[in-house]
Scaffold this active site. Structure first.
Site, short mmCIF file in Angstrom:
data_model
loop_
_atom_site.label_atom_id
_atom_site.label_comp_id
_atom_site.label_asym_id
_atom_site.label_seq_id
_atom_site.Cartn_x
_atom_site.Cartn_y
_atom_site.Cartn_z
N ASP A 102 0.84 -1.20 0.00
CA ASP A 102 0.00 0.00 0.00
C ASP A 102 0.88 1.25 0.00
OD1 ASP A 102 -2.88 1.10 0.68
OD2 ASP A 102 -1.49 2.21 1.95
N TYR A 142 2.80 9.90 -0.11
CA TYR A 142 3.90 9.32 0.68
C TYR A 142 5.26 9.60 0.01
CZ TYR A 142 0.04 6.55 2.68
OH TYR A 142 -1.14 6.13 3.25
N LYS A 181 -2.80 5.93 -4.22
CA LYS A 181 -3.94 6.81 -3.90
C LYS A 181 -3.82 8.17 -4.56
CE LYS A 181 -3.81 4.58 0.61
NZ LYS A 181 -2.40 4.51 1.00
N HIS A 231 -7.85 9.35 -1.78
CA HIS A 231 -7.21 9.30 -0.46
C HIS A 231 -8.09 9.91 0.64
CE1 HIS A 231 -2.90 9.05 1.33
NE2 HIS A 231 -3.80 8.83 2.27
N1 LIG Z 1 -5.66 6.14 3.75
C1 LIG Z 1 -5.10 6.89 4.69
O1 LIG Z 1 -5.46 8.06 4.89
C2 LIG Z 1 -4.02 6.30 5.54
C3 LIG Z 1 -3.67 6.93 6.75
C4 LIG Z 1 -2.69 6.33 7.54
C5 LIG Z 1 -2.09 5.14 7.12
N2 LIG Z 1 -2.44 4.57 5.92
C6 LIG Z 1 -1.81 3.30 5.45
O2 LIG Z 1 -1.84 2.33 6.48
C7 LIG Z 1 -0.51 1.95 6.81
C8 LIG Z 1 -0.40 1.60 8.28
O3 LIG Z 1 -0.72 2.69 9.12
P1 LIG Z 1 0.36 3.53 9.94
O4 LIG Z 1 1.62 3.58 9.17
O5 LIG Z 1 -0.32 4.79 10.32
O6 LIG Z 1 0.58 2.74 11.30
P2 LIG Z 1 0.69 1.24 11.87
O7 LIG Z 1 0.98 0.28 10.81
O8 LIG Z 1 -0.46 1.06 12.76
O9 LIG Z 1 1.96 1.44 12.82
C9 LIG Z 1 3.22 1.78 12.31
C10 LIG Z 1 4.15 1.99 13.50
O10 LIG Z 1 4.29 0.76 14.23
C11 LIG Z 1 5.66 0.37 14.29
N3 LIG Z 1 5.63 -1.11 14.19
C12 LIG Z 1 5.27 -1.86 13.13
N4 LIG Z 1 5.29 -3.16 13.41
C13 LIG Z 1 5.67 -3.27 14.70
C14 LIG Z 1 5.88 -4.38 15.56
N5 LIG Z 1 5.68 -5.62 15.15
N6 LIG Z 1 6.26 -4.11 16.85
C15 LIG Z 1 6.44 -2.84 17.27
N7 LIG Z 1 6.26 -1.75 16.49
C16 LIG Z 1 5.89 -1.96 15.21
C17 LIG Z 1 6.31 1.06 13.13
O11 LIG Z 1 7.65 1.32 13.39
P3 LIG Z 1 8.86 0.88 12.40
O12 LIG Z 1 8.50 1.26 10.99
O13 LIG Z 1 10.01 1.68 12.94
O14 LIG Z 1 9.02 -0.58 12.58
C18 LIG Z 1 5.54 2.39 13.09
O15 LIG Z 1 6.03 3.29 14.07
C19 LIG Z 1 0.31 3.17 6.38
O16 LIG Z 1 1.69 2.92 6.33
C20 LIG Z 1 -0.35 3.49 5.07
O17 LIG Z 1 0.08 2.60 4.07
C21 LIG Z 1 -3.41 5.12 5.15
#
Ligand SMILES: NC(=O)c1ccc[n+]([C@@H]2O[C@H](COP(=O)([O-])OP(=O)(O)OC[C@H]3O[C@@H](n4cnc5c(N)ncnc54)[C@H](OP(=O)(O)O)[C@@H]3O)[C@@H](O)[C@H]2O)c1
Length: 314
Positions: free
Chosen positions: A51, A56, A85, A116
């Site tokens: 994704d 990004y 997106k 998005h």
């Molecule tokens: N459509 C939208 O508006 C929207 C908004 C937000 C996000 N997204 C998408 O959804 C994805 C995920 O959401 P997100 O990036 O907000 O947050 P997330 O996946 O909930 O959390 C990411 C955080 O968790 C850490 N992490 C990941 N795996 C871990 C584990 N096993 N143990 C401990 N810490 C861990 C990562 O650190 P490290 O990277 O340092 O490991 C990072 O700080 C995004 O990357 C994006 O692709 C979409």
């Protein structure tokens, strides 16, 4: 009872007939270098779903990692599911925006193109256009809105530039409004929204299931710094199954037939985030109940419009 987590190979069916791998690698806040390594590691670990998004600013890194993986593994492009997106300041010309994304990704098509946000910003060649007073420059709803944008996205789907279209950050009133407009004849294949145990969005998931829209969970670990992993209920369940709290959060999303998109740039976490356990019904109920103690929305951009409110018109 301790159960070893296993790599998830589960897929779900989109309303287009295509399949989508149930866990995808998130790439928000993965800058170029890290993103390239993360995506390449993920693909080698067994992820088939990535994704990304225009905003990004890592589509090139994603594209390079995908190309490298296809070369190294001999896998064909159609085995992968790549999402990007449409950004808010480019909503008035989705065709140009998608073609530019495809060029950056070095792909002929994406598997899913999402709007998005249901927000239209003025295009001044700047991803965050500002008014003279410093606020985000939004196009008034009656001049341009997500319905116009979506109607153009339908054409991109019909032209094969994307295998499916969908929406992100829409709530029930906005989806209802969108689907009721004349000229809207493609039901979005997916809705991508914030979902995790602190924001389970039960009503929205039920609504989408009835409409044939699959739900993708962004921030499944609670976003930056993964705050959910300190939740006592998830820690306790992790101990019970002999897995991490992250595995419990991801397994819960998978058990609901939703699509978690955990982001990491660390290989060890990337590998472990693809592994799930089968949660017993009573344990799914325990995770369902977490939001009774802590309910939180973590991603709330301030653009001066009420994105999550009950009005369809921003
Ligand atoms: N459509 C939208 O508006 C929207 C908004 C937000 C996000 N997204 C998408 O959804 C994805 C995920 O959401 P997100 O990036 O907000 O947050 P997330 O996946 O909930 O959390 C990411 C955080 O968790 C850490 N992490 C990941 N795996 C871990 C584990 N096993 N143990 C401990 N810490 C861990 C990562 O650190 P490290 O990277 O340092 O490991 C990072 O700080 C995004 O990357 C994006 O692709 C979409």
């Amino acid at each position: 009872m301790a159960a070893a987590a296993k790599i998830s190979t589960k897929t779900l069916k989109l309303n287009t007939g295509a399949t989508i791998p149930v866990i995808g690698l998130g790439t928000w806040q993965s800058p170029d270098e890290e993103c390239y390594s993360a995506v390449l590691s993920a693909l080698h670990a067994g992820y088939r779903h990535i994704d990304t998004a225009r905003i990004y600013q890592n589509e090139e890194a994603v594209g390079k990692a995908v190309a490298q993986y296809l070369k190294e593994s001999g896998t064909s492009r159609d085995k992968l599911f790549i999402t990007t997106k449409l950004w808010c300041s480019e909503v008035q010309d989705p065709e140009k925006a998608l073609k530019e994304s495809l060029e950056r990704l070095n792909l002929e098509y994406v598997d899913l193109y999402l709007m998005h946000w249901p927000v239209s910003m003025v295009n001044r060649g700047d991803l965050f256009p500002k008014t003279a007073s410093g606020t985000t420059e939004i196009i008034p709803f009656d001049k341009w809105n997500y319905v116009e944008t979506y109607k153009i996205m339908q054409k991109l789907y019909k032209a094969g530039l994307t295998k499916a279209i969908g929406i992100s950050n829409f709530n029930i009133p906005k989806i209802d409004y969108l689907l009721a407009q004349s000229g809207v004849d493609v039901v979005p294949a997916c809705l991508q929204v914030e979902i995790h145990p602190y924001l389970p969005q039960f009503d929205l998931v039920d609504y989408c299931t009835k409409k044939g829209i699959l739900v993708e969970c962004y921030s499944p670990l609670g976003s930056t710094g993964a705050p959910l992993l300190k939740d006592p209920a998830l820690i306790k369940l992790g101990e019970k199954y002999g897995v991490s709290p992250a595995c419990i959060a991801i397994s819960w999303a998978v058990a609901r037939d939703t699509i978690p998109l955990p982001k990491s740039v660390h290989e060890e976490r990337i590998v472990s985030n693809l592994k799930v356990v089968d949660l017993a019904d009573e344990d799914i109920s325990l995770v369902d109940a977490v939001s009774k103690t802590t309910a939180k929305r973590l991603v709330k951009p301030e653009w001066g419009v009420d994105i999550f409110g009950d009005s369809a018109k921003l």
